[in-house]
Scaffold this active site. Structure first.
Site, mmCIF file in Angstrom:
data_model
loop_
_atom_site.group_PDB
_atom_site.id
_atom_site.type_symbol
_atom_site.label_atom_id
_atom_site.label_comp_id
_atom_site.label_asym_id
_atom_site.label_seq_id
_atom_site.Cartn_x
_atom_site.Cartn_y
_atom_site.Cartn_z
ATOM 1 N N GLY A 15 -87.080 38.057 -30.030
ATOM 2 C CA GLY A 15 -88.041 37.016 -29.640
ATOM 3 C C GLY A 15 -88.851 37.395 -28.419
ATOM 4 N N TYR A 157 -79.475 21.422 -26.614
ATOM 5 C CA TYR A 157 -79.831 22.687 -25.957
ATOM 6 C C TYR A 157 -78.738 23.104 -24.957
ATOM 7 C CZ TYR A 157 -82.165 25.929 -22.781
ATOM 8 O OH TYR A 157 -82.449 27.022 -21.989
#
Ligand code: NAP
Length: 245
Positions: A15, A157
């Site tokens: 990423g 998260y």
């Protein structure tokens, strides 16, 4: 950081087309490493970055990969391994961040965050193991201050990053003595987004170091673990200017 401390090494960052991953890839190339980056949707940025990396005099590769997809991860790791002949450092950087009130988080949201943020680093690490073992390599997981401190509107998260911190410690034990595994846990990082400017200003005042972090603060911490002695393993390094204290 001076000198080419990663000369002759190969580094894979997931990423990494933009933001922190991009800064990590550039820092590794500046330190002499050949760099493979992965992207999912940011193909244009990924291609531009490989050109920038190549201009630093290293080999560069960009490969599409969805870290939630076992087959995609398998093919990507194979391509990096055969393209570079090995992997010395894996940086599990790809992740997703989302703000949501606790009572509004759906099962789909919860599972999606865990699939990319927690299962992703596990999958990429598992597939890269043969290459990393051969080179006595390093794995660096990107954790978060949110995995160390509870943030009320980020239950999924924070939990996913806390799990990454534990995964780091488990892997450090399970993969020793061949592979050292550590995590960098960024705090408040200012990447210049205009929409976040007021929040960033507020956070810098609450931070003992009186500023927010930069991409180069994070890249420096990753470069440290990438070149550190193997005796340093299983550590979670908060890079937060003291915000978490
Ligand atoms: N920025 C911060 O302030 C901060 C603070 C604490 C922790 N962190 C952690 O540091 C790391 C980097 O932060 P960041 O803000 O630069 O990250 P980011 O921009 O949120 O995400 C990095 C990349 O992850 C990729 N990605 C997302 N889901 C993916 C999937 N399923 N498969 C493959 N790639 C996927 C995306 O690639 P594409 O664009 O190509 O789709 C994205 O560009 C992350 O692990 C983050 O959680 C960041």
């Amino acid at each position: 950081m001076t000198g080419r401390i990663l000369s002759g090494k190969t580094l894979l960052v997931t990423g990494a087309a933009k933001r922190l991953g991009r800064a990590i890839a550039l820092a590794a190339a500046e330190n002499g490493a050949d760099v493979a980056i992965t992207f999912r949707e940011s193909e244009r940025e990924a291609r531009a970055l490989t050109e920038e990396l190549a201009r630093l005099g290293v080999e560069a590769l960009a490969i599409r990969c969805d870290v939630t997809d076992e087959q995609s991860v398998r093919e990507m790791v194979k391509e990096v391994g055969s393209g570079f002949g090995g992997i010395d450092v894996l940086v599990n950087n790809a992740a997703n961040y989302e703000t949501a009130d606790f009572e509004k988080i759906t099962v789909a949201q919860w599972d999606a965050i865990f699939a990319s943020n927690t299962r992703g680093p596990f999958l990429v690490s598992r597939e890269a193991l043969p290459y990393l073992k051969k080179r006595r390599g390093h794995i660096i997981n990107m954790g978060s201050l949110g995995g160390l401190r509870p943030w009320a509107t980020h239950a999924h998260y924070c939990s996913s990053k806390s799990a990454v911190h534990m995964l780091t410690k488990v892997m450090a034990k399970a993969l020793a003595p061949e592979i050292a595994v550590n995590a960098v846990a960024p705090g408040m990082i200012d990447l210049g987004e205009k929409s976040a400017a007021a929040f960033m200003k507020k956070m810098s005042k609450q931070t003992p170091m009186r500023r927010n972090g930069t991409a180069s603060d994070i890249a420096a911490a990753v470069m440290f673990f990438a070149s550190a002695p193997h005796f340093i393993t299983g550590q979670i390094l908060a890079v937060d200017g003291g915000l978490g204290l």
